[in-house]
Motif scaffolding. Sequence first.
Motif, PDB file in Angstrom:
ATOM      1  N   GLY A  16       0.781  -1.201  -0.087  1.00  0.00           N
ATOM      2  CA  GLY A  16      -0.184  -0.139  -0.084  1.00  0.00           C
ATOM      3  C   GLY A  16       1.052   1.444  -0.138  1.00  0.00           C
ATOM      4  O   GLY A  16       0.569   2.205  -0.853  1.00  0.00           O
ATOM      5  N   LYS A  17       1.995   1.305   0.617  1.00  0.00           N
ATOM      6  CA  LYS A  17       2.658   2.548   0.935  1.00  0.00           C
ATOM      7  C   LYS A  17       3.490   2.620  -0.535  1.00  0.00           C
ATOM      8  O   LYS A  17       3.516   3.803  -0.833  1.00  0.00           O
ATOM      9  CB  LYS A  17       3.564   2.079   1.946  1.00  0.00           C
ATOM     10  CG  LYS A  17       4.642   3.398   2.097  1.00  0.00           C
ATOM     11  CD  LYS A  17       3.722   4.805   2.681  1.00  0.00           C
ATOM     12  CE  LYS A  17       4.747   5.875   2.686  1.00  0.00           C
ATOM     13  NZ  LYS A  17       3.861   7.001   3.168  1.00  0.00           N
ATOM     14  N   ALA A  18       3.784   1.571  -1.131  1.00  0.00           N
ATOM     15  CA  ALA A  18       4.592   1.577  -2.537  1.00  0.00           C
ATOM     16  C   ALA A  18       3.445   2.142  -3.428  1.00  0.00           C
ATOM     17  O   ALA A  18       3.927   3.150  -4.136  1.00  0.00           O
ATOM     18  CB  ALA A  18       4.948   0.155  -2.974  1.00  0.00           C
ATOM     19  N   LYS A  19       2.255   1.908  -3.462  1.00  0.00           N
ATOM     20  CA  LYS A  19       1.316   2.145  -4.315  1.00  0.00           C
ATOM     21  C   LYS A  19       1.125   3.948  -4.137  1.00  0.00           C
ATOM     22  O   LYS A  19       0.807   4.705  -4.903  1.00  0.00           O
ATOM     23  CB  LYS A  19      -0.020   1.445  -4.254  1.00  0.00           C
ATOM     24  CG  LYS A  19       0.024   0.150  -4.739  1.00  0.00           C
ATOM     25  CD  LYS A  19      -1.485  -0.322  -4.429  1.00  0.00           C
ATOM     26  CE  LYS A  19      -1.495  -1.923  -5.233  1.00  0.00           C
ATOM     27  NZ  LYS A  19      -2.787  -2.530  -4.989  1.00  0.00           N
ATOM     28  N   GLU A  20       0.950   4.124  -2.853  1.00  0.00           N
ATOM     29  CA  GLU A  20       0.627   5.259  -2.536  1.00  0.00           C
ATOM     30  C   GLU A  20       1.925   6.441  -3.155  1.00  0.00           C
ATOM     31  O   GLU A  20       1.860   7.434  -3.512  1.00  0.00           O
ATOM     32  CB  GLU A  20       0.561   5.786  -1.013  1.00  0.00           C
ATOM     33  CG  GLU A  20       0.292   7.039  -0.428  1.00  0.00           C
ATOM     34  CD  GLU A  20       0.221   7.334   1.052  1.00  0.00           C
ATOM     35  OE1 GLU A  20       0.011   8.459   1.256  1.00  0.00           O
ATOM     36  OE2 GLU A  20       0.584   6.228   1.630  1.00  0.00           O
TER      37      GLU A  20
END
Length: 64
Positions: A16-20
């Motif tokens: 999720g952090k990577a996508k954000e």
Amino acid sequence: MGIEDKFQAAADKISGKAKETAGEATGNEELKAEGKADQLKGHLKDAAENVKDAAENVKDAFKK
């Protein structure tokens, strides 16, 4: 909390952090929002497992 559950929650938060971050870098608001949602999903899994663990501890305390 089982090791698989911990791993899955951590994986959700990391991906999720990577996508954000990717969404922020590219100006893609949809990807950014999806990343935030995935992180939330990971945090919710952690919270649910913590509740299960607490309930088990209470149950064990009354067995003694």
